[in-house]
Design an enzyme around this catalytic site. Structure first.
Site, PDB file in Angstrom:
ATOM      1  N   GLU A 119      75.169  67.102  68.407  1.00 45.47           N
ATOM      2  CA  GLU A 119      76.012  65.925  68.181  1.00 45.47           C
ATOM      3  C   GLU A 119      75.251  64.637  68.512  1.00 45.47           C
ATOM      4  OE1 GLU A 119      78.790  65.502  66.707  1.00 45.47           O
ATOM      5  OE2 GLU A 119      79.348  67.593  66.436  1.00 45.47           O
ATOM      6  N   GLN A 175      73.927  58.700  63.817  1.00 43.42           N
ATOM      7  CA  GLN A 175      73.131  57.809  62.964  1.00 43.42           C
ATOM      8  C   GLN A 175      71.939  58.493  62.303  1.00 43.42           C
ATOM      9  OE1 GLN A 175      72.652  55.300  66.188  1.00 43.42           O
ATOM     10  NE2 GLN A 175      74.477  54.140  65.779  1.00 43.42           N
ATOM     11  N   LEU A 196      62.479  60.675  65.641  1.00 44.84           N
ATOM     12  CA  LEU A 196      63.908  60.766  65.326  1.00 44.84           C
ATOM     13  C   LEU A 196      64.606  59.409  65.481  1.00 44.84           C
ATOM     14  CD1 LEU A 196      65.771  63.061  64.416  1.00 44.84           C
ATOM     15  CD2 LEU A 196      66.236  63.582  66.804  1.00 44.84           C
ATOM     16  N   GLY A 197      63.963  58.497  66.205  1.00 42.04           N
ATOM     17  CA  GLY A 197      64.510  57.141  66.329  1.00 42.04           C
ATOM     18  C   GLY A 197      65.614  57.026  67.369  1.00 42.04           C
ATOM     19  N   TYR A 248      83.777  59.976  70.616  1.00 42.12           N
ATOM     20  CA  TYR A 248      83.648  60.936  69.525  1.00 42.12           C
ATOM     21  C   TYR A 248      82.863  62.177  69.979  1.00 42.12           C
ATOM     22  CZ  TYR A 248      81.787  63.320  65.540  1.00 42.12           C
ATOM     23  OH  TYR A 248      81.434  64.310  64.676  1.00 42.12           O
ATOM     24  N   ASP A 290      85.101  59.955  63.833  1.00 46.11           N
ATOM     25  CA  ASP A 290      83.979  59.039  63.626  1.00 46.11           C
ATOM     26  C   ASP A 290      84.156  58.343  62.268  1.00 46.11           C
ATOM     27  OD1 ASP A 290      83.430  60.996  61.811  1.00 46.11           O
ATOM     28  OD2 ASP A 290      81.343  61.287  62.413  1.00 46.11           O
ATOM     29  N   CYS A 312      84.177  64.552  50.030  1.00 43.52           N
ATOM     30  CA  CYS A 312      84.816  63.232  50.048  1.00 43.52           C
ATOM     31  C   CYS A 312      83.750  62.191  50.420  1.00 43.52           C
ATOM     32  CB  CYS A 312      85.989  63.239  51.033  1.00 43.52           C
ATOM     33  SG  CYS A 312      87.097  61.849  50.779  1.00 43.52           S
ATOM     34  N   CYS A 367      87.630  69.137  45.219  1.00 44.85           N
ATOM     35  CA  CYS A 367      88.204  68.996  46.566  1.00 44.85           C
ATOM     36  C   CYS A 367      89.274  70.052  46.831  1.00 44.85           C
ATOM     37  CB  CYS A 367      88.800  67.605  46.722  1.00 44.85           C
ATOM     38  SG  CYS A 367      89.534  67.351  48.338  1.00 44.85           S
ATOM     39  N   CYS A 424      96.228  65.141  48.604  1.00 41.52           N
ATOM     40  CA  CYS A 424      95.596  63.859  48.955  1.00 41.52           C
ATOM     41  C   CYS A 424      96.430  62.705  48.381  1.00 41.52           C
ATOM     42  CB  CYS A 424      94.171  63.827  48.400  1.00 41.52           C
ATOM     43  SG  CYS A 424      93.395  62.221  48.589  1.00 41.52           S
TER      44      CYS A 424
END
Ligand code: SF4
Length: 351
Positions: A35, A40, A78-79, A118, A136, A190, A200, A206
């Site tokens: 996680e 990002q 990986l930043g 999150y 998120d 989605c 979907c 939906c």
């Protein structure tokens, strides 16, 4: 009883979930690492890093006892390196304060460095089957479509509406699968720009699809209004010459030449604003005469409407308080001086 939307979503997820290396495990450390890495960062990028990391630091203790250099070396490329430092620090705190055992509750997880609401909810729900909803940006987008929510992205109202709508659907003691199914739907079907509604699994339920609003959900936040400044400038005459001031070296139009003046403050007339600016910038007084013109220009982040006036000195000789330098020059010499768009328009008008 499980709501129909949840039932269809979970059935699809169990059949179609991608086989990611951190899936189908209840090891809280593995889930925490994945996680944090996924914050990002795209799944494809994370996979090789995750596999190397789990070989190098297979559990909380091995990570806690590693040096920061070793940790950063494993994260290199990986930043967002604060994630690695926080994960390292979190592992050390888990060893010191929780005997090396990752806390099961989202509330306690949130106390650790780098673990936000999150991530805490994701770890608690997936590893410990806690009834925690993990929301998120990805899940917020899916919820805004599933429930046709009109609140704009980034607004607290959208977050509240998405949470309440999803909480009604969340199956007790299976929030982990529910969260992962929503993440998977957002990642594979989605999609942000073009949702693949024809593939979907929950299309029939939906609301955005039913209402024909999928392309309008989520609502993009309005662009911030561009400020529009009302400004004055003085063309001060003395013996056939006009006064130019050189702007400070840094900042907007740094080092360019201009006619002195500035923004009109609330409650001021243009003449009052001009007189005040000249005292502040040149430590002298002026008589404001005839208007030369109204000049408009749009910069990248703001617009300006400028009122320029012929003026003459009514005090001592000016000194450069705000400018780098001031000069008296003839109108014919204006051509030689670099200036911004509006000041060039004024100088062309008086030449
Ligand atoms: Fe998203 Fe379309 Fe599915 Fe609705 S029907 S959840 S908009 S993919």
């Amino acid at each position: 009883m499980i709501p129909p939307l949840t039932g269809q979503l979970l059935a699809w997820y169990h059949k179609n979930a991608r086989e990611l290396p951190w899936r189908f495990t209840f090891d809280p450390y593995a889930i925490l690492v994945s996680e944090v890495m996924l914050q990002q960062t795209r799944v494809d990028t994370v996979i090789p890093y995750y596999s190397r990391w789990m070989n190098r630091f297979p559990d909380v203790k091995s990570l806690a006892h590693a040096s920061e250099d070793e940790v950063l070396r494993a994260w290199e490329g990986l930043g967002y390196y604060s994630r690695a430092r926080n994960l390292h620090r979190a592992a050390q705190l888990i060893v010191q304060m929780h005997n090396g055992i990752i806390p099961a509750s989202a509330e306690t997880l949130k106390q650790l460095p780098g673990i936000g609401a999150y991530t805490a909810a994701a770890v608690a729900s997936i590893a410990f089957r806690e009834d925690e909803l993990a929301v998120d940006a990805n899940i917020r987008r899916v919820a805004s479509r599933l429930f046709d929510l009109p609140d704009p992205l980034g607004s607290p109202a959208l977050d509240t509406a998405a949470r309440s709508a999803l909480l009604v659907q969340m199956p007790p003691e299976n929030a982990g699968d529910f969260n992962q199914a929503l993440m998977e739907l957002g990642a594979c079907i989605c999609l942000p720009r073009q949702p693949l509604c024809s593939s979907c699994p929950v299309q029939a339920l939906c609301l955005a699809y039913r209402n024909g609003t999928t392309s309008e959900r989520p609502v993009k936040p309005g662009k911030p209004a561009i400020p529009h400044f009302q400004v004055t400038a003085a063309v001060i005459w003395q013996e056939g010459k006009v006064l130019l001031a050189k702007r400070p070296a840094s900042g907007l139009l740094g080092g360019m030449w201009e006619f002195p003046g500035g923004k009109i403050q609330p409650g001021e007339t243009r003449q009052q604003a001009l007189a005040r600016e000249i005292v502040e910038e040149l430590d002298t007084e002026i008589l404001v005469g005839e208007q030369i013109g109204v000049f408009k220009h749009a910069y990248t982040h703001y617009k300006v409407t400028l009122y320029a006036y012929h003026c003459r000195l009514d005090g001592k000789q000016p000194i450069a308080l705000a400018a780098q330098e001031i000069r008296w020059i003839t109108p014919a010499e204006l051509e030689q001086y670099p200036m911004g768009k509006i000041d060039r328009m004024i100088s062309q008008k008086i030449q």
